[in-house]
Design a protein around this motif. Structure first.
Motif, mmCIF file in Angstrom:
data_model
loop_
_atom_site.group_PDB
_atom_site.id
_atom_site.type_symbol
_atom_site.label_atom_id
_atom_site.label_comp_id
_atom_site.label_asym_id
_atom_site.label_seq_id
_atom_site.Cartn_x
_atom_site.Cartn_y
_atom_site.Cartn_z
ATOM 1 N N PRO A 11 51.513 38.953 51.259
ATOM 2 C CA PRO A 11 52.799 38.514 51.816
ATOM 3 C C PRO A 11 52.662 37.153 52.488
ATOM 4 O O PRO A 11 51.629 36.845 53.078
ATOM 5 N N THR A 12 53.696 36.384 52.387
ATOM 6 C CA THR A 12 53.737 35.092 53.066
ATOM 7 C C THR A 12 55.190 34.706 53.282
ATOM 8 O O THR A 12 56.088 35.347 52.748
ATOM 9 N N GLN A 13 55.399 33.678 54.053
ATOM 10 C CA GLN A 13 56.762 33.219 54.313
ATOM 11 C C GLN A 13 57.098 32.011 53.454
ATOM 12 O O GLN A 13 56.211 31.289 52.987
ATOM 13 N N ALA A 14 58.383 31.806 53.265
ATOM 14 C CA ALA A 14 58.838 30.644 52.517
ATOM 15 C C ALA A 14 58.275 29.374 53.129
ATOM 16 O O ALA A 14 58.233 29.231 54.356
ATOM 17 N N GLY A 15 57.830 28.485 52.263
ATOM 18 C CA GLY A 15 57.211 27.250 52.721
ATOM 19 C C GLY A 15 55.706 27.329 52.848
ATOM 20 O O GLY A 15 55.040 26.301 53.033
ATOM 21 N N GLY A 16 55.182 28.525 52.769
ATOM 22 C CA GLY A 16 53.744 28.717 52.899
ATOM 23 C C GLY A 16 52.999 28.456 51.604
ATOM 24 O O GLY A 16 53.583 28.052 50.591
ATOM 25 N N SER A 17 51.693 28.708 51.651
ATOM 26 C CA SER A 17 50.826 28.478 50.497
ATOM 27 C C SER A 17 49.941 29.687 50.239
ATOM 28 O O SER A 17 49.626 30.441 51.161
ATOM 29 N N LEU A 18 49.550 29.840 48.986
ATOM 30 C CA LEU A 18 48.591 30.869 48.591
ATOM 31 C C LEU A 18 47.699 30.282 47.515
ATOM 32 O O LEU A 18 48.120 29.416 46.747
ATOM 33 N N ARG A 19 46.477 30.790 47.455
ATOM 34 C CA ARG A 19 45.593 30.444 46.354
ATOM 35 C C ARG A 19 45.146 31.720 45.673
ATOM 36 O O ARG A 19 44.484 32.567 46.274
ATOM 37 N N LEU A 20 45.527 31.845 44.425
ATOM 38 C CA LEU A 20 45.134 33.003 43.637
ATOM 39 C C LEU A 20 43.845 32.687 42.890
ATOM 40 O O LEU A 20 43.643 31.567 42.418
ATOM 41 N N SER A 21 43.000 33.702 42.777
ATOM 42 C CA SER A 21 41.748 33.564 42.047
ATOM 43 C C SER A 21 41.666 34.614 40.959
ATOM 44 O O SER A 21 42.196 35.720 41.108
ATOM 45 N N LEU A 84 41.761 29.401 39.112
ATOM 46 C CA LEU A 84 42.472 29.300 40.379
ATOM 47 C C LEU A 84 43.922 28.875 40.166
ATOM 48 O O LEU A 84 44.241 28.168 39.217
ATOM 49 N N LEU A 85 44.781 29.303 41.074
ATOM 50 C CA LEU A 85 46.152 28.823 41.097
ATOM 51 C C LEU A 85 46.525 28.566 42.549
ATOM 52 O O LEU A 85 46.639 29.494 43.347
ATOM 53 N N GLN A 86 46.666 27.316 42.903
ATOM 54 C CA GLN A 86 47.108 26.931 44.228
ATOM 55 C C GLN A 86 48.617 26.772 44.207
ATOM 56 O O GLN A 86 49.145 25.991 43.416
ATOM 57 N N MET A 87 49.299 27.508 45.049
ATOM 58 C CA MET A 87 50.754 27.439 45.112
ATOM 59 C C MET A 87 51.175 27.011 46.514
ATOM 60 O O MET A 87 50.781 27.631 47.510
ATOM 61 N N ASN A 88 51.986 25.978 46.582
ATOM 62 C CA ASN A 88 52.471 25.441 47.852
ATOM 63 C C ASN A 88 53.985 25.529 47.919
ATOM 64 O O ASN A 88 54.656 25.727 46.897
ATOM 65 N N ASN A 89 54.500 25.368 49.121
ATOM 66 C CA ASN A 89 55.949 25.399 49.326
ATOM 67 C C ASN A 89 56.570 26.606 48.611
ATOM 68 O O ASN A 89 57.523 26.474 47.833
ATOM 69 N N LEU A 90 56.009 27.765 48.867
ATOM 70 C CA LEU A 90 56.460 28.977 48.184
ATOM 71 C C LEU A 90 57.900 29.307 48.538
ATOM 72 O O LEU A 90 58.371 29.047 49.657
ATOM 73 N N LYS A 91 58.593 29.896 47.572
ATOM 74 C CA LYS A 91 59.997 30.273 47.715
ATOM 75 C C LYS A 91 60.141 31.773 47.474
ATOM 76 O O LYS A 91 59.309 32.364 46.782
ATOM 77 N N PRO A 92 61.184 32.380 48.013
ATOM 78 C CA PRO A 92 61.380 33.822 47.769
ATOM 79 C C PRO A 92 61.414 34.163 46.281
ATOM 80 O O PRO A 92 60.951 35.244 45.889
ATOM 81 N N GLU A 93 61.905 33.264 45.456
ATOM 82 C CA GLU A 93 61.949 33.535 44.019
ATOM 83 C C GLU A 93 60.583 33.489 43.350
ATOM 84 O O GLU A 93 60.458 33.806 42.170
ATOM 85 N N ASP A 94 59.560 33.129 44.093
ATOM 86 C CA ASP A 94 58.198 33.199 43.576
ATOM 87 C C ASP A 94 57.622 34.607 43.708
ATOM 88 O O ASP A 94 56.512 34.878 43.224
ATOM 89 N N THR A 95 58.333 35.480 44.376
ATOM 90 C CA THR A 95 57.886 36.857 44.543
ATOM 91 C C THR A 95 57.749 37.542 43.193
ATOM 92 O O THR A 95 58.702 37.581 42.413
ATOM 93 N N ALA A 96 56.551 38.046 42.910
ATOM 94 C CA ALA A 96 56.273 38.664 41.614
ATOM 95 C C ALA A 96 54.845 39.176 41.594
ATOM 96 O O ALA A 96 54.049 38.865 42.487
ATOM 97 N N MET A 97 54.540 39.950 40.561
ATOM 98 C CA MET A 97 53.159 40.294 40.254
ATOM 99 C C MET A 97 52.608 39.158 39.393
ATOM 100 O O MET A 97 53.233 38.788 38.392
ATOM 101 N N TYR A 98 51.476 38.623 39.796
ATOM 102 C CA TYR A 98 50.871 37.506 39.083
ATOM 103 C C TYR A 98 49.668 37.994 38.284
ATOM 104 O O TYR A 98 48.784 38.662 38.825
ATOM 105 N N PHE A 99 49.662 37.619 37.011
ATOM 106 C CA PHE A 99 48.621 38.063 36.097
ATOM 107 C C PHE A 99 47.790 36.882 35.610
ATOM 108 O O PHE A 99 48.341 35.837 35.251
ATOM 109 N N CYS A 100 46.501 37.103 35.552
ATOM 110 C CA CYS A 100 45.584 36.156 34.935
ATOM 111 C C CYS A 100 45.518 36.480 33.446
ATOM 112 O O CYS A 100 45.436 37.664 33.077
ATOM 113 N N VAL A 101 45.547 35.437 32.604
ATOM 114 C CA VAL A 101 45.546 35.659 31.158
ATOM 115 C C VAL A 101 44.556 34.722 30.484
ATOM 116 O O VAL A 101 44.172 33.688 31.046
ATOM 117 N N GLY A 102 44.178 35.085 29.262
ATOM 118 C CA GLY A 102 43.283 34.231 28.497
ATOM 119 C C GLY A 102 43.448 34.450 27.012
ATOM 120 O O GLY A 102 43.911 35.507 26.564
#
Length: 130
Positions: A11-21, A84-102
């Motif tokens: 969980p994070t707030q709008a405007g925040g950042s996350l880094r997915l690995s 890696l996926l660095q995401m900044n300035n997160l928005k509520p519409e970014d809410t989702a399950m994130y999948f790594c693919v190849g």
């Protein structure tokens, strides 16, 4: 056997950042297209960002969805076999399950089409509150 294991969501707030690995184990191909997709409740899976890697390069090219371009960066840490996926300035519409693919081969054909990817992780949840 190829295995993709995501981490870094939460969980994070709008405007925040996350880094997915995404820890990659096993061998896909000498030329590989790796990336991230996401799926929100009631919506179809959509491509977020992908990157081409090979034995000669791990720096791209890259492809981004319009919805995240300029706010997100996909990269590969070859020393750790990690996507890696660095995401900044997160928005509520970014809410989702994130999948790594190849998939094997280059990314230039339908890079953001989920049907093109043979390998999927289990996903990590990202929740952005307003």
């Amino acid at each position: 056997q190829v295995r993709l294991v995501e981490s870094g969501g939460g969980p994070t707030q709008a405007g925040g950042s996350l880094r997915l690995s995404c820890k990659v184990s096993g061998y896909i191909d000498s030329n590989t297209c790796m990336g991230w997709f996401r799926q929100a409740p009631g919506k179809e899976r959509e491509g977020v960002a992908v990157i081409y890697t090979s034995i000669y390069t791990s720096g791209g090219p890259t492809f981004y969805a319009d919805s995240v371009r300029g706010r997100s960066t996909v990269s590969v840490d070859t020393t750790k076999d990690t996507l890696l996926l660095q995401m900044n300035n997160l928005k509520p519409e970014d809410t989702a399950m994130y999948f790594c693919v190849g998939r094997s081969g280059r990314c230039n054909v339908d890079p953001l089409s989920p049907r093109k990817y043979a390998y999927w992780g289990q996903g990590t949840q990202v929740t952005v509150s307003s």
